[in-house]
Motif scaffolding. Structure first.
Motif, PDB file in Angstrom:
ATOM      1  N   MET A  80      71.596  24.199  -0.799  1.00  0.00           N
ATOM      2  CA  MET A  80      71.748  25.633  -0.524  1.00  0.00           C
ATOM      3  C   MET A  80      70.402  26.210  -0.073  1.00  0.00           C
ATOM      4  O   MET A  80      70.341  26.996   0.879  1.00  0.00           O
ATOM      5  N   ASP A  81      69.325  25.812  -0.731  1.00  0.00           N
ATOM      6  CA  ASP A  81      67.998  26.319  -0.342  1.00  0.00           C
ATOM      7  C   ASP A  81      67.671  25.914   1.101  1.00  0.00           C
ATOM      8  O   ASP A  81      67.150  26.715   1.880  1.00  0.00           O
ATOM      9  N   CYS A  82      67.992  24.678   1.454  1.00  0.00           N
ATOM     10  CA  CYS A  82      67.665  24.199   2.813  1.00  0.00           C
ATOM     11  C   CYS A  82      68.531  24.906   3.857  1.00  0.00           C
ATOM     12  O   CYS A  82      68.031  25.296   4.921  1.00  0.00           O
ATOM     13  N   LEU A  83      69.817  25.060   3.557  1.00  0.00           N
ATOM     14  CA  LEU A  83      70.714  25.717   4.528  1.00  0.00           C
ATOM     15  C   LEU A  83      70.356  27.197   4.666  1.00  0.00           C
ATOM     16  O   LEU A  83      70.380  27.740   5.774  1.00  0.00           O
ATOM     17  N   ARG A  84      70.013  27.848   3.550  1.00  0.00           N
ATOM     18  CA  ARG A  84      69.583  29.266   3.637  1.00  0.00           C
ATOM     19  C   ARG A  84      68.389  29.397   4.570  1.00  0.00           C
ATOM     20  O   ARG A  84      68.244  30.382   5.275  1.00  0.00           O
ATOM     21  N   ALA A  85      67.539  28.380   4.572  1.00  0.00           N
ATOM     22  CA  ALA A  85      66.348  28.400   5.436  1.00  0.00           C
ATOM     23  C   ALA A  85      66.699  28.003   6.871  1.00  0.00           C
ATOM     24  O   ALA A  85      65.817  27.926   7.730  1.00  0.00           O
ATOM     25  N   GLY A  86      67.987  27.704   7.128  1.00  0.00           N
ATOM     26  CA  GLY A  86      68.429  27.392   8.499  1.00  0.00           C
ATOM     27  C   GLY A  86      68.192  25.950   8.909  1.00  0.00           C
ATOM     28  O   GLY A  86      68.218  25.630  10.110  1.00  0.00           O
ATOM     29  N   LEU A  87      67.985  25.049   7.925  1.00  0.00           N
ATOM     30  CA  LEU A  87      67.718  23.644   8.288  1.00  0.00           C
ATOM     31  C   LEU A  87      69.021  22.866   8.481  1.00  0.00           C
ATOM     32  O   LEU A  87      70.035  23.165   7.844  1.00  0.00           O
TER      33      LEU A  87
END
Ligand code: NAD
Length: 315
Positions: A80-87
């Motif tokens: 979730m942290d990575c996807l929130r950052a757009g990765l």
């Protein structure tokens, strides 16, 4: 060609290989690695000539694509942290521990327009790729994955650790919604299920028996697909693929008329490299991965049903 900036979060047994592949691929730059063990992050960073990060939030600010290879219990939070950052995310299997977590990852990836691939590595196994060529219409599939005991991966039970590989392969071969599941399982060494068998019956009539064990005396990994006109077997342990063609009629003594041939097992293939090349290809051309978040979610849904049935039986 512009290099895709990559990172790896969790560089234990498998994350180490992800880091090495990104280090070696021509079109990726391995910006750094993170592990909750600073010593392990340093060791793999040294091996891969990259930077060890002490906080993954710092690493994700500097990359475009990331492999998440932590124990499964952390997949959701880190993902979730990575996807929130757009990765774009290459998530190891199983996608998550719960379906709700998987749904949240799939929905966030969709909302952010991010690639989400799940590490069902066997789809890139050279034996499975070779077999696909001979597949017609599967009728009955028999799959066995028996491993000797190894303390790694025991944060989840044998169904989520091992059987989910075969559930994913069988789903991709049967190409039909699942109708019924029957299961058997036991906890022998750990407090969760260590050995399990599931019967999967699909709506199109294809059925499968799949067994997974992490307490076997010898490693065995094989799959046989009975199909119209014969069968195809892949023995990953012996590296053998056998293709059998059967005539429609029986011989004069009532036996099937069959002809079997051993096909060359493609030894050259590196499944992790093929899987990560595919991921980077999807990142580059924004195409849907062969094993998308949704596919990982569907394999998880079957695996969790197997887990729950076994729990109910054991009381
Ligand atoms: P491992 O225990 O060898 O490695 C996990 C690493 O993650 C360790 O170095 C640990 O220190 C680190 N870690 C723990 N918590 C972390 C966190 N919150 N953030 C970052 N790092 C953290 O385990 P493994 O065998 O490499 O398995 C890792 C994942 O890969 C699991 O999800 C497992 O199911 C999956 N896996 C997939 C395959 C496959 O064939 N696709 C094979 C093995 C493992």
């Amino acid at each position: 060609m512009k290099k895709i900036k990559t990172g790896v979060i969790g560089v234990g047994y498998l994350g180490n290989f992800h880091a090495q592949k990104y280090r070696d691929m021509d079109d990726t730059e391995l910006v750094g690695v993170f592990d909750t063990s600073a010593a392990r992050a340093q060791e793999i960073a040294d091996l891969c000539h990259t930077t060890p990060f002490t906080d993954y939030h710092e690493l994700i600010k500097q990359v475009e694509a990331v492999s998440i290879v932590t124990p499964t219990t952390f997949h959701h939070q880190v993902g979730m942290d990575c996807l929130r950052a757009g990765l774009d995310v290459m998530m190891e299997k199983p996608i998550t521990v719960t379906l709700q977590e998987a749904d949240e990852l799939v929905a966030l990836a969709e909302q952010k327009g991010c690639i989400l691939q799940v590490g069902h590595l066997e789809r890139f196994n050279p034996g499975i790729l070779a077999m696909e060529h001979y597949l017609k219409s599967p009728i009955y599939i028999q799959s066995d994955r028996l491993n000797r005991y190894n303390p790694r991966g025991n944060d989840v039970d044998v169904v989520l650790d091992l059987m989910i590989h075969d559930i994913d392969i069988i789903r991709s071969i049967a190409k039909s919604p699942l109708k019924t599941i029957n299961t058997l399982g036991a906890s022998v060494v750990t407090s969760s299920t260590d050995v399990a068998t599931a019967q999967l019956i699909f709506e199109n009539g294809c059925s499968a028996t799949v067994t997974a064990s992490r307490i076997a005396k010898q490693d065995l990994r094989q799959i046989t697909i009975h199909q119209e006109g014969g069968s195809i077997s892949v023995d990953y342990t012996k590296k053998d693929i056998t293709f059998t063609e059967r005539q429609p009629d029986l011989d004069a003594r009532g036996y099937p008329i069959e002809e079997s041939m051993h096909l060359p097992f493609p030894h050259q293939g590196d499944a992790i490299l093929a899987e990560l090349r595919h991921f980077i290809g999807c990142v580059r051309d924004r195409s849907k991965p062969k094993v998308s978040g949704e596919e990982g979610r569907q394999a998880l849904a079957i695996a969790l049903e197997v887990v729950q049935q076994i729990r109910r039986q054991r009381g």
